[in-house]
Design an enzyme around this catalytic site. Structure first.
Site, PDB file in Angstrom:
ATOM      1  N   ALA A 153       0.829  -1.209   0.000  1.00 39.48           N
ATOM      2  CA  ALA A 153       0.000   0.000   0.000  1.00 39.48           C
ATOM      3  C   ALA A 153       0.859   1.253   0.000  1.00 39.48           C
ATOM      4  CB  ALA A 153      -0.921  -0.006   1.223  1.00 39.48           C
ATOM      5  N   TYR A 154       1.908   1.249   0.816  1.00 38.38           N
ATOM      6  CA  TYR A 154       2.816   2.402   0.882  1.00 38.38           C
ATOM      7  C   TYR A 154       3.522   2.613  -0.451  1.00 38.38           C
ATOM      8  CZ  TYR A 154       6.765   5.247   2.535  1.00 38.38           C
ATOM      9  OH  TYR A 154       7.715   6.239   2.707  1.00 38.38           O
ATOM     10  N   VAL A 155       4.029   1.535  -1.039  1.00 40.38           N
ATOM     11  CA  VAL A 155       4.739   1.643  -2.311  1.00 40.38           C
ATOM     12  C   VAL A 155       3.815   2.149  -3.413  1.00 40.38           C
ATOM     13  CG1 VAL A 155       5.737   0.238  -4.165  1.00 40.38           C
ATOM     14  CG2 VAL A 155       6.627   0.054  -1.847  1.00 40.38           C
ATOM     15  N   THR A 157       1.710   4.422  -3.181  1.00 34.29           N
ATOM     16  CA  THR A 157       1.710   5.888  -3.121  1.00 34.29           C
ATOM     17  C   THR A 157       3.017   6.458  -3.651  1.00 34.29           C
ATOM     18  OG1 THR A 157       2.612   6.139  -0.853  1.00 34.29           O
ATOM     19  CG2 THR A 157       0.247   5.768  -1.067  1.00 34.29           C
TER      20      THR A 157
END
Length: 245
Positions: A153-155, A157
């Site tokens: 999920a972070y990647v 973004t």
């Protein structure tokens, strides 16, 4: 007000781990610096006062990076104080980890609001306002390449940040403004340590050939390079990660 020869930098998230190091580094290079914060006015003021105590010039500005009106007001405040803006460093961001299968979508939306919309809003203001010879430096993560589990999920973004950066660099053709992204590896900041046990921290540090976590100053040095002498580096993602594969 800064003199006409003084370069001016705005650092979003300037009271955080990497942001604070960037503020100090740019101030040491002679920049007048605006320390942006979203929620911790006292910490931002402390960073600004450190710069002033060292003989530099600094102010604080505030606003949600994803709010275009708030960020327009922040840019206005910097221009009013110092006469213009030469460098924008966009370190503001949040990180929540977890497997894609069970990831909380509210957390996903919060990350996208800050990391993607926030970077877009700040980049848009920078594109409109940076003076000739200026630089925009966004921040991604080496996890876009390392691709470790729980970072999905972070990647998502930060991959968006990289794509935005590469296109904006080309849209600003003829403006003499560079647009780049720094992609740090594991860096010893509060954001990195959040929700990680000692075993996880040690494992991530051990993945780096230099066998240590990065320090905020390591990233700040790369940012200073892009903000100053690196005029021939444009539309790039620089991986500042100690060799993390």
């Amino acid at each position: 007000m800064a003199t006409q020869d003084t370069r001016v930098a705005l650092v979003t998230g300037g009271s955080g781990g990497i942001g604070r190091a960037v503020v100090r580094r740019l101030a040491a290079d002679g920049f007048a610096v605006a320390v942006h914060y979203a929620g911790n006015a006292d910490r931002a003021e402390q960073v600004a006062q450190e710069v002033v105590a060292s003989g530099g010039r600094a102010i604080t500005v505030t606003g949600d990076v994803a709010d275009e009106h708030a960020m327009a007001a922040a840019f206005d405040a910097v221009e009013a104080a110092f006469g213009g803006i030469d460098v924008v460093v966009n370190t503001a961001g949040i990180m929540v980890l977890g497997p894609v299968e069970t990831f909380d979508l509210d957390a996903f939306d919060r990350m996208h609001r800050t990391n993607v919309r926030g970077t877009f809003v700040v980049s848009q203001q920078a594109a409109r306002r940076l003076r000739r010879g200026g630089a925009l430096v966004n921040v991604s993560t080496s996890q876009t390449r390392a691709q470790h589990p729980t970072y999905g999920a972070y990647v998502s973004t930060k991959a968006a940040v990289e794509g935005l950066t590469l296109i904006l660099a080309r849209e600003l053709r003829g403006r003499d403004v560079t647009v780049n992204t720094v992609a740090p590896g594991p860096v010893a900041t509060p954001l990195f340590f959040e929700d990680k046990d000692e075993e996880t921290v040690a494992r991530l540090a051990g993945l780096v050939p230099l066998e240590r976590l990065g320090e905020p100053d390591d990233v700040a040095e790369t940012v200073a390079f892009l903000a100053g002498p690196a005029r021939w580096v444009n539309g790039q993602v620089l991986f500042a990660n100690g060799g993390l594969a």
